[in-house]
Design a protein around this motif. Structure first.
Motif, PDB file in Angstrom:
ATOM      1  N   ASN A 203       0.829  -1.198   0.000  1.00  0.00           N
ATOM      2  CA  ASN A 203       0.000   0.000   0.000  1.00  0.00           C
ATOM      3  C   ASN A 203       0.870   1.258   0.000  1.00  0.00           C
ATOM      4  OD1 ASN A 203      -2.501  -1.312  -0.007  1.00  0.00           O
ATOM      5  ND2 ASN A 203      -2.414  -1.636   2.200  1.00  0.00           N
ATOM      6  N   THR A 204       0.281   2.362  -0.352  1.00  0.00           N
ATOM      7  CA  THR A 204       1.046   3.606  -0.495  1.00  0.00           C
ATOM      8  C   THR A 204       1.598   4.108   0.836  1.00  0.00           C
ATOM      9  OG1 THR A 204      -1.041   4.836  -0.353  1.00  0.00           O
ATOM     10  CG2 THR A 204      -0.204   4.329  -2.557  1.00  0.00           C
ATOM     11  N   ASP A 205       0.984   3.692   1.968  1.00  0.00           N
ATOM     12  CA  ASP A 205       1.505   4.165   3.254  1.00  0.00           C
ATOM     13  C   ASP A 205       2.811   3.487   3.642  1.00  0.00           C
ATOM     14  OD1 ASP A 205       0.732   1.613   4.024  1.00  0.00           O
ATOM     15  OD2 ASP A 205      -0.771   2.254   5.476  1.00  0.00           O
ATOM     16  N   GLY A 206       3.180   2.403   2.933  1.00  0.00           N
ATOM     17  CA  GLY A 206       4.423   1.707   3.214  1.00  0.00           C
ATOM     18  C   GLY A 206       4.396   0.881   4.481  1.00  0.00           C
ATOM     19  N   LYS A 207       3.269   0.867   5.171  1.00  0.00           N
ATOM     20  CA  LYS A 207       3.163   0.135   6.439  1.00  0.00           C
ATOM     21  C   LYS A 207       2.393  -1.178   6.304  1.00  0.00           C
ATOM     22  CE  LYS A 207       3.162   4.458   9.106  1.00  0.00           C
ATOM     23  NZ  LYS A 207       2.393   5.300  10.064  1.00  0.00           N
ATOM     24  N   THR A 208       1.646  -1.324   5.225  1.00  0.00           N
ATOM     25  CA  THR A 208       0.806  -2.495   5.017  1.00  0.00           C
ATOM     26  C   THR A 208       0.865  -2.899   3.547  1.00  0.00           C
ATOM     27  OG1 THR A 208      -1.152  -1.138   4.582  1.00  0.00           O
ATOM     28  CG2 THR A 208      -0.808  -1.841   6.867  1.00  0.00           C
ATOM     29  N   GLY A 209       0.314  -4.058   3.256  1.00  0.00           N
ATOM     30  CA  GLY A 209       0.213  -4.508   1.875  1.00  0.00           C
ATOM     31  C   GLY A 209      -0.925  -5.491   1.723  1.00  0.00           C
ATOM     32  N   ILE A 210      -1.308  -5.741   0.476  1.00  0.00           N
ATOM     33  CA  ILE A 210      -2.386  -6.674   0.175  1.00  0.00           C
ATOM     34  C   ILE A 210      -1.777  -7.989  -0.291  1.00  0.00           C
ATOM     35  CG2 ILE A 210      -4.529  -7.040  -1.093  1.00  0.00           C
ATOM     36  CD1 ILE A 210      -4.512  -4.547   0.673  1.00  0.00           C
ATOM     37  N   VAL A 211      -2.244  -9.082   0.303  1.00  0.00           N
ATOM     38  CA  VAL A 211      -1.810 -10.428  -0.067  1.00  0.00           C
ATOM     39  C   VAL A 211      -3.007 -11.170  -0.647  1.00  0.00           C
ATOM     40  CG1 VAL A 211      -0.816 -12.597   0.746  1.00  0.00           C
ATOM     41  CG2 VAL A 211      -0.075 -10.435   1.765  1.00  0.00           C
ATOM     42  N   TYR A 212      -2.830 -11.752  -1.838  1.00  0.00           N
ATOM     43  CA  TYR A 212      -3.880 -12.530  -2.497  1.00  0.00           C
ATOM     44  C   TYR A 212      -3.517 -14.011  -2.396  1.00  0.00           C
ATOM     45  CZ  TYR A 212      -4.997  -8.038  -4.783  1.00  0.00           C
ATOM     46  OH  TYR A 212      -5.301  -6.722  -5.044  1.00  0.00           O
ATOM     47  N   VAL A 213      -4.456 -14.840  -1.977  1.00  0.00           N
ATOM     48  CA  VAL A 213      -4.187 -16.267  -1.856  1.00  0.00           C
ATOM     49  C   VAL A 213      -5.339 -17.071  -2.449  1.00  0.00           C
ATOM     50  CG1 VAL A 213      -2.753 -16.023   0.210  1.00  0.00           C
ATOM     51  CG2 VAL A 213      -5.205 -16.432   0.453  1.00  0.00           C
ATOM     52  N   ARG A 214      -4.987 -18.227  -3.000  1.00  0.00           N
ATOM     53  CA  ARG A 214      -5.995 -19.212  -3.406  1.00  0.00           C
ATOM     54  C   ARG A 214      -5.922 -20.364  -2.413  1.00  0.00           C
ATOM     55  NH1 ARG A 214      -4.824 -19.717  -8.239  1.00  0.00           N
ATOM     56  NH2 ARG A 214      -6.573 -18.632  -9.237  1.00  0.00           N
ATOM     57  N   THR A 215      -7.018 -20.599  -1.712  1.00  0.00           N
ATOM     58  CA  THR A 215      -7.070 -21.626  -0.675  1.00  0.00           C
ATOM     59  C   THR A 215      -7.904 -22.804  -1.151  1.00  0.00           C
ATOM     60  OG1 THR A 215      -6.765 -20.060   1.143  1.00  0.00           O
ATOM     61  CG2 THR A 215      -7.861 -22.136   1.670  1.00  0.00           C
ATOM     62  N   THR A 216      -7.415 -23.989  -0.851  1.00  0.00           N
ATOM     63  CA  THR A 216      -8.113 -25.231  -1.183  1.00  0.00           C
ATOM     64  C   THR A 216      -8.376 -26.004   0.092  1.00  0.00           C
ATOM     65  OG1 THR A 216      -6.981 -25.339  -3.325  1.00  0.00           O
ATOM     66  CG2 THR A 216      -7.997 -27.368  -2.508  1.00  0.00           C
ATOM     67  N   GLY A 217      -9.636 -26.392   0.298  1.00  0.00           N
ATOM     68  CA  GLY A 217      -9.994 -27.230   1.432  1.00  0.00           C
ATOM     69  C   GLY A 217     -10.158 -28.670   0.978  1.00  0.00           C
ATOM     70  N   LEU A 218      -9.651 -29.600   1.774  1.00  0.00           N
ATOM     71  CA  LEU A 218      -9.715 -31.021   1.438  1.00  0.00           C
ATOM     72  C   LEU A 218     -10.305 -31.817   2.596  1.00  0.00           C
ATOM     73  CD1 LEU A 218      -6.497 -29.933   0.596  1.00  0.00           C
ATOM     74  CD2 LEU A 218      -6.927 -31.825  -0.975  1.00  0.00           C
ATOM     75  N   ASN A 219     -10.902 -32.947   2.277  1.00  0.00           N
ATOM     76  CA  ASN A 219     -11.392 -33.825   3.341  1.00  0.00           C
ATOM     77  C   ASN A 219     -10.363 -34.901   3.653  1.00  0.00           C
ATOM     78  OD1 ASN A 219     -11.647 -35.790   1.322  1.00  0.00           O
ATOM     79  ND2 ASN A 219     -13.874 -35.599   1.188  1.00  0.00           N
ATOM     80  N   GLN A 220     -10.744 -35.850   4.512  1.00  0.00           N
ATOM     81  CA  GLN A 220      -9.809 -36.878   4.973  1.00  0.00           C
ATOM     82  C   GLN A 220      -9.383 -37.834   3.868  1.00  0.00           C
ATOM     83  OE1 GLN A 220     -12.964 -36.540   5.791  1.00  0.00           O
ATOM     84  NE2 GLN A 220     -14.026 -38.495   6.061  1.00  0.00           N
ATOM     85  N   HIS A 221     -10.089 -37.830   2.742  1.00  0.00           N
ATOM     86  CA  HIS A 221      -9.738 -38.684   1.614  1.00  0.00           C
ATOM     87  C   HIS A 221      -8.887 -37.946   0.574  1.00  0.00           C
ATOM     88  CE1 HIS A 221     -12.639 -41.429   3.315  1.00  0.00           C
ATOM     89  NE2 HIS A 221     -13.612 -40.543   3.162  1.00  0.00           N
ATOM     90  N   GLY A 222      -8.562 -36.691   0.876  1.00  0.00           N
ATOM     91  CA  GLY A 222      -7.795 -35.898  -0.074  1.00  0.00           C
ATOM     92  C   GLY A 222      -8.628 -35.294  -1.174  1.00  0.00           C
ATOM     93  N   GLU A 223      -9.958 -35.384  -1.069  1.00  0.00           N
ATOM     94  CA  GLU A 223     -10.849 -34.811  -2.074  1.00  0.00           C
ATOM     95  C   GLU A 223     -11.023 -33.322  -1.826  1.00  0.00           C
ATOM     96  OE1 GLU A 223     -13.714 -38.783  -2.461  1.00  0.00           O
ATOM     97  OE2 GLU A 223     -14.189 -37.197  -1.021  1.00  0.00           O
ATOM     98  N   VAL A 224     -11.002 -32.534  -2.899  1.00  0.00           N
ATOM     99  CA  VAL A 224     -11.209 -31.089  -2.777  1.00  0.00           C
ATOM    100  C   VAL A 224     -12.690 -30.833  -2.514  1.00  0.00           C
ATOM    101  CG1 VAL A 224     -11.058 -28.862  -3.926  1.00  0.00           C
ATOM    102  CG2 VAL A 224      -9.262 -30.572  -4.275  1.00  0.00           C
ATOM    103  N   ILE A 225     -12.980 -30.173  -1.412  1.00  0.00           N
ATOM    104  CA  ILE A 225     -14.364 -29.864  -1.077  1.00  0.00           C
ATOM    105  C   ILE A 225     -14.671 -28.376  -1.265  1.00  0.00           C
ATOM    106  CG2 ILE A 225     -14.759 -31.840   0.429  1.00  0.00           C
ATOM    107  CD1 ILE A 225     -14.029 -28.521   2.025  1.00  0.00           C
TER     108      ILE A 225
END
Length: 348
Positions: free
Chosen positions: A116-138
């Motif tokens: 960000n322009t204030d130099g004190k913070t910034g924006i982080v973009y993430v792609r999150t994947t949730g999985l179950n106990q079988h490794g399947e994407v839920i």
């Protein structure tokens, strides 16, 4: 050498970084009961095993928003422990049902960073994947969050802002979990209105309001194992620009969605999150109201269609006038697809 985790700051993130999040969580019927107690959700599909069996399921699945918050909570210690605010969501899809007894875990990839322009913070973009106990994407979704820098003098990384779609196309929607074959009980569900009864551009006032208490929002956030300081540490927040604890944005989403039952009782299953943003913060003692706009419609299979809905929440002012996102009391804009039975699948 300290053994405690102080969390990542903005300058620690880089595009391509992979994060495997700690603490898998088994969701139980107790979690479901507590979620219901904290949100007041009344959708029949998630409340009744008998109702769900009419849709050819073995029992009631878990509300997609409880699944979302649980996966989200896994990511907080690595992504947003030092966050200023969670800013938005995009291209979220619920890809498989979750039932009591399933265990969820999460991984995330950093896909963008921008100081960000204030130099004190910034924006982080993430792609999150949730999985179950079988490794399947839920579940899969993108979010972006404003994170503090540990050292304001640290050099800024090259900005990378991902190109994100405005919405999930209808052809990319997952198949609804239940299969209704002319046995959807509209009286038990709480509404006679099916897919055909909703028109693009229609606005629905959900009428009811819900006041959020201090203990409730903290208990809800702990249920999701979300450890962000802004929601719990009053001493830290006393030094912030707000001067008090922020309510986790997911609490706002769930409460607004629970209020949406009054008018959208048959649109129970969330299939996808097109986008969303937390416009303004919510604090204990505030009262939430909500309304929805039908943005689009799509035919699905299994006797169902999908409504693209724009859910707007306000605080301390009734939503009966359909205030827009520029209204001074608007706090949430949440754009999502929900499955809804065709009238031909319903029984009186």
């Amino acid at each position: 050498m300290t053994k405690s985790n102080s969390g990542l700051f903005f300058e620690h993130f880089h595009v391509g970084m992979m994060l495997r999040h700690a603490t898998p969580k088994t969701l139980t019927e107790g979690d479901v009961a507590l979620y219901t107690a904290l949100t007041g959700s009344r959708y029949a599909l998630y409340s009744s095993d008998a109702f769900a069996r009419d849709g050819d399921l073995d029992g009631a699945p878990i509300d997609p928003l409880l699944v979302f918050h649980t996966v989200f909570g896994k990511t907080v210690p690595d992504i947003s422990l030092n966050a200023v605010a969670n800013l938005g969501y995009a291209y979220g899809r619920f890809l498989a049902p979750v039932f009591p007894g399933d265990t969820l875990c999460a991984i995330s990839e950093v896909i963008g960073v921008k100081e960000n322009t204030d130099g004190k913070t910034g924006i982080v973009y993430v792609r999150t994947t949730g999985l179950n106990q079988h490794g399947e994407v839920i579940l899969s979704y993108v979010r972006w969050v404003m994170v503090n820098k540990a050292d304001p003098a640290a050099p800024a990384p090259k900005p990378v802002v991902p190109d994100l779609p405005d919405y999930v196309p209808a052809e990319d929607l997952p198949t609804p979990t239940p299969a209704w074959s002319k046995n959807y009980d509209q009286q038990l569900a709480g509404s006679p209105f099916g897919f055909e009864d909703f028109q693009i551009g229609e606005c629905i006032d959900h009428i009811d309001g819900m006041t959020v208490e201090e203990a409730e929002h903290q208990l809800a956030t702990r249920l999701y194992q979300n450890t962000a300081k802004v929601h719990f540490n009053a001493l830290v927040q006393a030094q912030s620009r707000h001067g008090k604890r922020l309510i986790y944005g997911g609490v706002v989403i769930s409460l607004a969605r629970s209020l949406a039952f009054n008018g959208l009782a048959n649109a129970a299953e969330i299939l996808a999150i097109n986008g969303g943003r937390h416009i303004k913060p919510l604090f204990a003692g505030d009262t939430i109201y909500a309304w929805s706009e039908v943005l689009d419609k799509a035919m699905l299979n299994q006797g169902q269609g999908a409504l693209r809905l724009r859910l707007i929440a306000t605080k301390n002012v009734s939503a009966h006038a359909y205030p827009g996102v520029d209204h001074p009391d608007a706090i949430l804009e949440f754009d999502y697809w929900a499955a809804i039975p065709l009238r031909s699948s319903m029984v009186d």
